[in-house]
Design an enzyme around this catalytic site. Structure first.
Site, PDB file in Angstrom:
ATOM      1  N   SER A  67       2.429  -5.849   0.250  1.00 16.19           N
ATOM      2  CA  SER A  67       1.920  -5.199  -0.958  1.00 16.19           C
ATOM      3  C   SER A  67       2.923  -5.212  -2.122  1.00 16.19           C
ATOM      4  CB  SER A  67       1.501  -3.786  -0.571  1.00 16.19           C
ATOM      5  OG  SER A  67       0.861  -3.153  -1.612  1.00 16.19           O
ATOM      6  N   ASP A 282      -1.345  -4.990  -7.811  1.00 12.04           N
ATOM      7  CA  ASP A 282      -0.124  -5.010  -7.007  1.00 12.04           C
ATOM      8  C   ASP A 282      -0.072  -6.328  -6.220  1.00 12.04           C
ATOM      9  OD1 ASP A 282      -1.911  -4.578  -4.949  1.00 12.04           O
ATOM     10  OD2 ASP A 282      -0.688  -3.055  -3.958  1.00 12.04           O
ATOM     11  N   ASP A 284      -0.714  -7.436  -3.286  1.00  4.89           N
ATOM     12  CA  ASP A 284      -1.804  -7.937  -2.441  1.00  4.89           C
ATOM     13  C   ASP A 284      -3.170  -7.580  -3.017  1.00  4.89           C
ATOM     14  OD1 ASP A 284      -1.506  -5.245  -1.893  1.00  4.89           O
ATOM     15  OD2 ASP A 284      -2.041  -5.419   0.221  1.00  4.89           O
ATOM     16  N   ASP A 286      -4.757  -4.817  -3.841  1.00  3.90           N
ATOM     17  CA  ASP A 286      -5.633  -3.710  -3.443  1.00  3.90           C
ATOM     18  C   ASP A 286      -5.446  -2.480  -4.330  1.00  3.90           C
ATOM     19  OD1 ASP A 286      -3.186  -2.952  -2.421  1.00  3.90           O
ATOM     20  OD2 ASP A 286      -3.901  -2.540  -0.391  1.00  3.90           O
ATOM     21  N   SER A 504       7.867  12.097   2.884  1.00  4.52           N
ATOM     22  CA  SER A 504       7.232  10.798   2.668  1.00  4.52           C
ATOM     23  C   SER A 504       6.857  10.191   4.013  1.00  4.52           C
ATOM     24  CB  SER A 504       8.196   9.871   1.943  1.00  4.52           C
ATOM     25  OG  SER A 504       7.771   8.525   2.104  1.00  4.52           O
ATOM     26  N   THR A 506       6.467   6.878   4.165  1.00  4.01           N
ATOM     27  CA  THR A 506       6.925   5.487   4.086  1.00  4.01           C
ATOM     28  C   THR A 506       8.424   5.354   3.841  1.00  4.01           C
ATOM     29  OG1 THR A 506       6.492   5.398   1.719  1.00  4.01           O
ATOM     30  CG2 THR A 506       4.690   4.730   3.158  1.00  4.01           C
ATOM     31  N   ARG A 511       9.429  14.232  -0.962  1.00  2.00           N
ATOM     32  CA  ARG A 511       9.002  14.113  -2.364  1.00  2.00           C
ATOM     33  C   ARG A 511       8.664  15.480  -2.931  1.00  2.00           C
ATOM     34  NH1 ARG A 511       8.614   8.689  -2.668  1.00  2.00           N
ATOM     35  NH2 ARG A 511       7.493   7.589  -1.009  1.00  2.00           N
TER      36      ARG A 511
HETATM   37  P1  NG1 Z   1       4.506   8.368   0.815  1.00  2.00           P
HETATM   38  O1  NG1 Z   1       5.772   7.568   0.907  1.00  2.00           O
HETATM   39  O2  NG1 Z   1       4.041   8.959   2.099  1.00  2.00           O
HETATM   40  O3  NG1 Z   1       4.588   9.368  -0.313  1.00  2.00           O
HETATM   41  C1  NG1 Z   1       3.390   6.386  -0.578  1.00  2.00           C
HETATM   42  C2  NG1 Z   1       2.529   6.788  -1.741  1.00  2.00           C
HETATM   43  C3  NG1 Z   1       1.097   6.909  -1.271  1.00  2.00           C
HETATM   44  C4  NG1 Z   1       0.619   5.646  -0.562  1.00  2.00           C
HETATM   45  C5  NG1 Z   1       1.621   5.227   0.497  1.00  2.00           C
HETATM   46  C6  NG1 Z   1       1.304   3.880   1.094  1.00  2.00           C
HETATM   47  C7  NG1 Z   1       3.107   8.322  -3.585  1.00  2.00           C
HETATM   48  C8  NG1 Z   1       3.578   9.661  -3.972  1.00  2.00           C
HETATM   49  N1  NG1 Z   1       2.971   8.091  -2.269  1.00  2.00           N
HETATM   50  O4  NG1 Z   1       3.318   7.373   0.413  1.00  2.00           O
HETATM   51  O5  NG1 Z   1       0.278   7.216  -2.360  1.00  2.00           O
HETATM   52  O6  NG1 Z   1       0.438   4.612  -1.480  1.00  2.00           O
HETATM   53  O7  NG1 Z   1       2.933   5.159  -0.020  1.00  2.00           O
HETATM   54  O8  NG1 Z   1       0.275   3.990   2.008  1.00  2.00           O
HETATM   55  O9  NG1 Z   1       2.832   7.471  -4.432  1.00  2.00           O
HETATM   56 ZN    ZN Z   2      -1.250  -3.145  -1.983  1.00  2.78          ZN
END
Ligand code: NG1
Ligand code: ZN
Length: 534
Positions: A67, A282, A284, A286, A504, A506, A511
């Site tokens: 992505s 972005d 990919d 989506d 988070s 990811t 956050r």
């Molecule tokens: P995390 O890292 O859990 O906040 C982020 C984005 C989500 C979503 C995911 C990918 C923010 C605040 N968070 O998640 O909206 O895109 O990555 O699935 O943008």
């Molecule tokens: Zn994407």
């Protein structure tokens, strides 16, 4: 048992790398530096085969993409038969497969999953896959093919695709012999479905003004160009920028939806033309965000919340015109949605809003509970779902005036135009262009519907992010104890104040989101809440 020795044999060619941490199948599947992914992708091939066997040979999708991540990353995720994200209970198996220490351990996991779920290892399995434009893609595709071969799946390689195109193809394959086929199960079918729906929705409308689309130097560029070719030259003028997929280092660099949303500025290569509509995809394709500049070259972002509001408004109006009374449109957002958008949708549009946890699968499931469910993350990932019974109600409705008839037809065309499997930047682009054409709006009129509250998102690195536990769709902390009360005390001091803290999914960080009546106050609130976490 021959299959198990096959699994072991092939696995020895795709050994697990030295990697301290565990691999985790998260909201975006597996995603990391590409050189760590060979064994992971091989093992996803094994699991996809089992999943197809479990589901009576329905086709499972596998997408290789990272992505909006930098070019040196890659990732892999599985797609369920109706084009949905992998069912959550299987994420655990994916994680277990990826972390098996040896070839024998992996074969054992493979066997265990088959046994636990009563999967017959000689049952047929089908897998369809695609990849984005990353340089690491072809090698990962060979690893995937090895996994599929070892496990004995039949497979189709769809080569370079956007993520939503793969979701479309998977759903189309699995519905091909049903009474309700989703579309032709190939790329050309995708373009035909979108372009005929767009032509239907745009009937009688003047040709929209030039739109500039930043394709993040990813797969969306060439795919959008193909769609425009199918649409024909005089339907839509699009100037595609950042569409260089040959130089793979350029992917997402200073461009794309994530860059524009987080930096709140124009991507590389975009000349600011006042009042023109711009969009960024972005890597990919989506996700999509829109934006424009005014006469003074001031930048205005039209993000996922703005798209959701626009779509909900248009659908609500059409439902009103159609005379159908018992169909409910609803909007699904996360806590990151701007408070002004929520107020606008609930109080002005009178459309109900559901808030869910972050992650598209949560939004998708909540949207399925409405007759027409609009869902978007603020970052621009989203779509509009029409339930099967809604489609039936629209198809069988007996209109009592031409106005009602055309509203019903418009809703049905929208259901074809909008990707029903997953957020799709190309489909969402056409949706927004069509709604603006119907309202005779430019980007500034769209933006005027409501004004975003100033907000601030801060990333805070903490000792242990797993200590942060939330409830109420991530809007309230239950642990660490006492912290939420302190946040509440701060928030109370700010007009239109709102703030929440979550780990988070990811990144290894927490956050902090804050919004308030003014820029300064939003910044200050975010800062003060961040200080509580130290
Ligand atoms: P995390 O890292 O859990 O906040 C982020 C984005 C989500 C979503 C995911 C990918 C923010 C605040 N968070 O998640 O909206 O895109 O990555 O699935 O943008
Ligand atoms: Zn994407």
């Amino acid at each position: 048992l021959q299959q198990l020795s096959q699994v072991e044999k092939f696995s020895s060619v795709h050994p697990r790398p030295d990697f301290d941490a565990d691999f985790t199948y998260g909201t975006a599947g597996f995603r990391m530096r590409a050189e760590l992914l060979d064994s992971v992708v091989f093992r996803v091939g094994l699991l996809a085969t089992l999943r197809s066997r479990k589901l009576d040979g329905e086709t499972i999708g596998v997408m290789i993409t990272a992505s909006h991540n930098p070019p040196e990353d890659n990732g892999v995720k599985m797609v369920d038969p109706q084009g949905e994200m992998l069912e959550a209970s299987w994420e655990v198996y994916a994680t277990r497969f990826a972390n098996a220490r040896s070839d024998e351990d992996l074969a054992r996991e493979y066997f265990n999953v088959a046994e636990t779920l009563k999967i017959k290892l000689d049952a047929p399995a089908k897998v369809a896959f695609g990849r984005d434009t990353r340089a690491s893609g072809p090698a990962l595709v060979s690893a995937l093919k090895d996994g599929l071969t070892a496990a004995g799946a039949e497979f189709s390689d769809f080569h370079v695709l956007t993520t939503p195109q793969l979701h479309y193809i998977v759903k189309s394959i699995n519905t091909a012999r049903s009474s309700n086929p989703y579309g032709e199960p190939n790329e050309a079918g995708y373009y035909r479905k979108l372009s005929s729906a767009f032509n239907a929705v745009m009937q009688g409308k003047p040709k929209p003004k030039l739109i500039t689309v930043d394709a993040a130097n990813g797969v969306g560029g060439p795919k959008l160009a193909e769609l425009l070719e199918v649409l024909g030259g005089d339907v839509l003028d699009v100037n595609i920028i950042n569409d260089d997929v040959a130089v793979t280092d350029k992917l997402n660099y200073q461009c794309g939806a994530d860059f524009v949303k987080t930096q709140q500025k124009l991507p590389l290569g975009a000349d600011p033309e006042p009042s023109q509509l711009y969009a960024s995809l972005d890597g990919d394709a989506d996700r999509i965000v829109f934006y424009y500049v005014d006469e003074a070259k001031k930048f205005y972002l039209l993000d996922g919340d703005k798209i959701a509001s626009l779509a909900a408004m248009f659908i609500q109006e059409l439902l009103g015109q159609s005379g159908i009374e018992d169909l409910q449109v609803g909007v699904v957002q996360t806590a990151y949605a701007n408070g002004s958008s929520t107020t606008f949708i609930q109080d002005v549009l009178k459309v109900p809003v559901t808030c869910t946890s972050t992650g598209v699968k949560h939004l998708h499931h909540a949207a399925q509970l409405y007759d027409i469910g609009v869902y978007f993350e603020a970052n621009g990932h989203g779509t509009v779902l029409f339930s099967p019974s809604t489609i039936k109600a629209l198809e069988t409705f007996e209109a009592s005036s031409p106005g009602q008839q055309s509203a019903v037809e418009m809703l049905l065309s929208l259901a074809d135009l909008i990707n029903q499997t997953v957020g799709d930047a190309i489909s969402d682009l056409l949706l927004v262009v069509a709604v603006l054409a119907h309202k005779s709006w430019g980007p500034s009129e769209w933006n005027l519907a409501y004004t975003d509250l100033p907000n601030r998102l801060v990333r805070v690195v903490v000792n242990n992010r797993f200590a942060f536990k939330t409830e109420d769709a991530e809007r309230r902390l239950v642990e660490p104890q006492g912290l939420q009360a302190q946040i509440n005390d701060l928030v109370k001091k700010y007009k239109f104040g709102r703030s929440f803290v979550r780990a988070s999914g990811t990144e290894d960080a927490v956050r902090v989101y804050a919004e308030a009546a003014t820029r300064l106050e939003a910044d200050e609130l975010a800062l003060k809440v961040s200080e509580l976490l130290k």
